[in-house]
Structures are given as C-alpha cells and as structure tokens.
Write an enzyme that holds these catalytic residues in place. Structure first.
Site, short mmCIF file in Angstrom:
data_model
loop_
_atom_site.label_atom_id
_atom_site.label_comp_id
_atom_site.label_asym_id
_atom_site.label_seq_id
_atom_site.Cartn_x
_atom_site.Cartn_y
_atom_site.Cartn_z
N PHE A 377 0.90 -1.20 -0.13
CA PHE A 377 -0.06 0.14 0.10
C PHE A 377 0.87 1.15 -0.16
O PHE A 377 0.65 2.37 0.62
CB PHE A 377 -0.97 -0.03 1.19
CG PHE A 377 -1.54 -1.43 1.34
CD1 PHE A 377 -2.32 -2.03 0.43
CD2 PHE A 377 -1.54 -2.21 2.83
CE1 PHE A 377 -2.79 -3.15 0.58
CE2 PHE A 377 -2.23 -3.04 3.05
CZ PHE A 377 -2.92 -3.82 1.77
N CYS A 378 1.91 1.22 -0.64
CA CYS A 378 2.81 2.46 -0.65
C CYS A 378 3.23 3.05 0.87
O CYS A 378 3.47 4.12 1.04
CB CYS A 378 2.08 3.69 -1.57
SG CYS A 378 2.04 3.10 -3.16
N ALA A 379 3.28 2.17 1.66
CA ALA A 379 3.68 2.55 2.94
C ALA A 379 4.58 1.24 3.40
O ALA A 379 4.17 0.36 4.58
CB ALA A 379 2.42 2.61 4.04
N CYS A 397 4.67 -0.03 -4.61
CA CYS A 397 3.24 0.04 -4.29
C CYS A 397 2.66 -1.22 -4.39
O CYS A 397 1.43 -1.48 -3.93
CB CYS A 397 2.32 0.98 -4.95
SG CYS A 397 2.48 2.74 -4.79
#
Ligand SMILES: Cc1ncc(COP(=O)(O)O)c(C=O)c1O
Length: 456
Positions: A377-379, A397
C-alpha cells in the site's frame, strides 16, 4: 435519507449514489455478479452528483484565466468559485491559499519545493510514501524519520522530544490524518500543538481523512492540508494543497510558465525578467483542469449537504459490522498500530494465516466479484512493521512476487465509504469465511508479479 434495516433494526442512512453500483463483473467459475467495490482507499467511485454536475457543465466548458469569450469567463468563475467551496469545506482561515494540484502526491511535492532552505522536516516512518519521500528531493532540507509509535500519546511524545532537540530554524512536521493501511486516526490536533510549541509548522496528509471525516484546518490548527479528488468521489485528476500563504508566496513557482507569471519582459541584456503572481496562481502554471477542480467542489458540496456527520455514523456502523465479522474468523489477523480501541475510518488491512494475501485477494475478485487491494500500500515501512519486520522485494506500491500458498509478506486491504451498501460488507464477510473454510475453488498462478486465475 434514513431507513430502518430489517437485519439490524437500527436506523442507518442509505449510501450516497455512486457510479458503477450496477456494474456486473464475470466470475471465473461462471456467470456474473454486481461488482462490490471495496477499494475506496485507492480510488473511490465518483458520486452520481459529481458526475451529474460535470455533465451539466461540460457543454459550457472553456479555458480558464485565458479567454475573453463567454464560456471562458463562465469557466473562470466556476474555477474560482470552486476554490471558495474547497476553502469552506476545509474550514480555511482568512489569508489561507487553496492551490489546485493533480493529487496529494503532487501537493506534498509542491510543499517540499517551497519550504525555505535549511528546513528540518519531521515525518513518521508510518507515512504513505507520498508523505515520506518528497522532502528527499531537496539537498538543502534535513529529514528526520521518527520510529512508529504504538499509541497516539506516544506519537505526540516522540515528536515533542524530537522537536525539543532540533536546532533553530524552519521546521515542518508532516503527518497523516488517517492511515491508508490501518484506517487509524492520528492525533492531529495534539501533534499540531506540539509542533507549534516548538515553532514548527505542520502539514496534514488528509488523503484518507477527508473522504471519511470533516477536516477543519482552523480547528485542528494545521498549517497546510493536502488531499486528492479521486479518493473524495471526484476522480477527474485534481488535488488540493491549502493553507498558509507565506512560504508559498515567497518561493519560486513549482512550475514555471503561463498563468504563474504576472509580467514577463525582455531585458536590455537579452535576458528575460519575470514577475510572478503572489496568489495561488503562482503555483498553478499551465491551463487548469477546470473539470477536475469543479468535480472536487461538487463532491465537497455533496458531502456537506448529505450531512457529513450522518455519513460518519453510517460508516462507523459498517466498520463495526466488518470488524465483528472478521473477529469471528480466527485465521484472520487485523493489522493495527494503536490497538483495537483506536478510532478509525473505513480502511482495514489484514492477513489470513495459511494464505498468501495476493492469492486471497485474487480469489475474492475472481470467485466473488469483490475488489480489494493486496500489497504494501505504498507504506512499505509501516506494513513491514505490522507484519513483524519481514522484508522482501516488492514492486513499487505492489506485492512481492509470490505464488499461491507461499507465505505472506504483504496484506489485504478492504476499504469503503459513503457509497458502500451494507450488502457489500456482508458479501465480503461471507466470502472470507467461505475461502478460509473451504479454500479457493479455482487455481491461480503468478503472472507479471500478480496472482491471477489459471485459465489453462
Ligand atoms: C495517506 C495517503 N497519502 C497520500 C496518498 C497519495 O495520494 P495520490 O496517489 O492521490 O497522490 C495516498 C494514496 O493512497 C494515501 O493513502
């Protein structure tokens, strides 16, 4: 607006009409079902109201700030009125600027471009990459990445200590309002107070907060806020950066070009002198995306007029139903930084023991017509922390390559909002229970890093 459901006996308002609610999608096992869009955190469907407003305006479309014709003037008025609508929606203070950008990522990169030389930026490692990374583009900006806190109070304490030890000079804190991984709310007001106590400024990444919760810049006392239209039911390519004008006014334009310049003149020595605008136009060079901007304004009005408070209540009821349902499946582990009792929005990530997350998400789509997201999740730092620090080599991502059955180094995210019917949550829970109990009915393979149904 409100009805009583037979299933719960509670008063629960109906979902806001969104596009795509009747779309049928094919199942790998045969037949079709109405698509259950449970990936609002990536991009939410357009509100019907937004679509209708855009359709009504489209025949009158014209250039903005660059035409003498009637439609150009009408479009310019619409564009500038949209700025006022967004300022009202965000509770901006007198003197704040609303700048239209392409997205949250663009807004935060714009802010990174205008912070004064020597600024010290503080950001938690738990942020979305859009908040974590833009500051690195500046050689003259120092970045301190703070470790993941395990409570909201700890977040404030960690920031307090870090700012206390920082040298004099401009400082900026960048923090998310609601996590795009856990949905958990961050203590924005308290973080803003800590920032200001130490003479720092704060920017709120409201990409996941604004669609789920009213944001009041003045009440939260944040210096800037950023969000994206496509997560706020207005998927037409616009975003917003709103807040204090001084740093924006004093910096070089983010993009140099027409619209940002007030006067350009040839110098005697052959060069060119430029006088830049000091208004929002300074950072909006090029022809503006009036459709995208009007769509955001329309969404802001739609959420306000529907009663944002009621929408929040409804979302919390759906969230409670979702969490209670998942809690009944022992194989499911919901990811959380702040614990079970932390307030959160309709965004939830989980892993299922014995399943690779990509496989699970692929089966939800192919066998049940349910759209969720799998990955990091791009985290990446946050998801790795929540999964126990395991690392692999994920695509940007995306998920690490993994075949069905391999261990999970990524998670599944389910997210929803104002357009989600209860039935989608129930269908999702039924699908999760069935997959866990009976397994997938189809076989899957990895293709280009994605888990896809094996069609032989
Ligand atoms: C918390 C958060 N911040 C920033 C972004 C970036 O938004 P965009 O891709 O619209 O620029 C996202 C997108 O998922 C997000 O969830």
């Amino acid at each position: 607006m409100t009805v009583t459901t037979a299933a719960t006996g509670r008063r629960i308002c109906t979902p806001l009409p969104v596009l795509g609610r009747d779309v049928l999608v094919p199942l790998v096992t045969g037949g079709t079902v109405p698509y259950a869009a449970l990936d609002y955190a990536a991009s939410a469907p357009a509100l019907q109201r937004v679509w209708d407003d855009i359709a009504a305006y489209a025949p009158y479309y014209g250039s903005v700030h660059r035409g003498a014709g009637y439609l150009s003037q009408l479009s310019t008025d619409l564009f500038e009125q949209s700025r006022d609508t967004v300022a009202d929606f965000l509770g901006c203070r007198d003197g704040d600027q609303v700048i239209f950008t392409r997205s949250t990522t663009d807004s935060l990169n714009l802010l990174a471009a205008v912070v004064p030389a020597g600024t010290h930026v503080f950001v938690f490692e738990t942020e979305h990459h859009a908040s974590l990374l833009p500051w690195r583009t500046r050689d003259d900006v120092r970045v301190t990445v703070l470790s993941a806190p395990r409570t909201p109070e700890q977040a404030v304490a960690v920031l307090d200590v870090a700012l206390h030890g920082a040298a004099k000079g401009p400082k900026l804190v960048c923090v998310t309002g609601a996590s795009n991984v856990t949905g958990e709310l961050w203590p924005v007001r308290e973080l803003a107070a800590a920032a200001h106590r130490h003479g720092a400024r704060i920017v709120l990444d409201a990409a996941q907060l604004a669609p789920h919760h009213p944001v009041d810049v003045a009440a939260l006392d944040v210096d800037w806020v950023a969000f994206s239209g496509h997560k706020l039911y207005a998927p037409f390519g616009s975003g917003v950066l709103a807040g204090r004008a001084d740093w924006l006014r004093e910096a070089e334009p983010y993009l140099a070009g027409g619209g940002a310049s007030r006067k350009v003149a040839r110098r005697a020595d052959g060069g060119v002198d430029v006088e830049w605008h000091t208004t929002a136009a300074r950072h909006e060079a090029g022809s503006p995306n009036v459709i995208g901007v009007y769509a955001i304004a329309s969404a802001c009005k739609a959420l306000t007029e529907a009663g944002f408070g009621e929408l929040v209540d409804r979302e919390q009821q759906l969230l409670a139903r979702l969490r209670a349902g998942l809690a009944e499946v022992p194989e499911v582990r919901v990811l959380s930084l702040f614990g079970d009792d932390a307030p959160r929005v309709g965004v939830l990530s989980f892993v299922v023991s014995g399943w690779n997350s990509s496989h699970f998400a692929a089966a939800l789509s192919a066998e049940y017509g349910i759209g969720v997201r799998d990955g990091l999740f791009c985290a990446h730092p946050l998801v790795r922390t929540l999964l126990g620090g395991e690392s692999d080599d994920p695509g940007e991502c995306g998920a690490p390559e993994a075949a069905p059955g391999e261990r999970s180094l990524n998670a599944i995210r389910v997210s929803f909002g104002a357009g989600t019917p209860e039935e989608h949550i129930d269908r999702f829970l039924t699908a999760v229970r069935t997959l866990v109990r009976e397994g997938a009915r189809w076989s899957y393979r990895t293709e280009d890093g994605r888990c896809v149904p094996d069609r032989g």
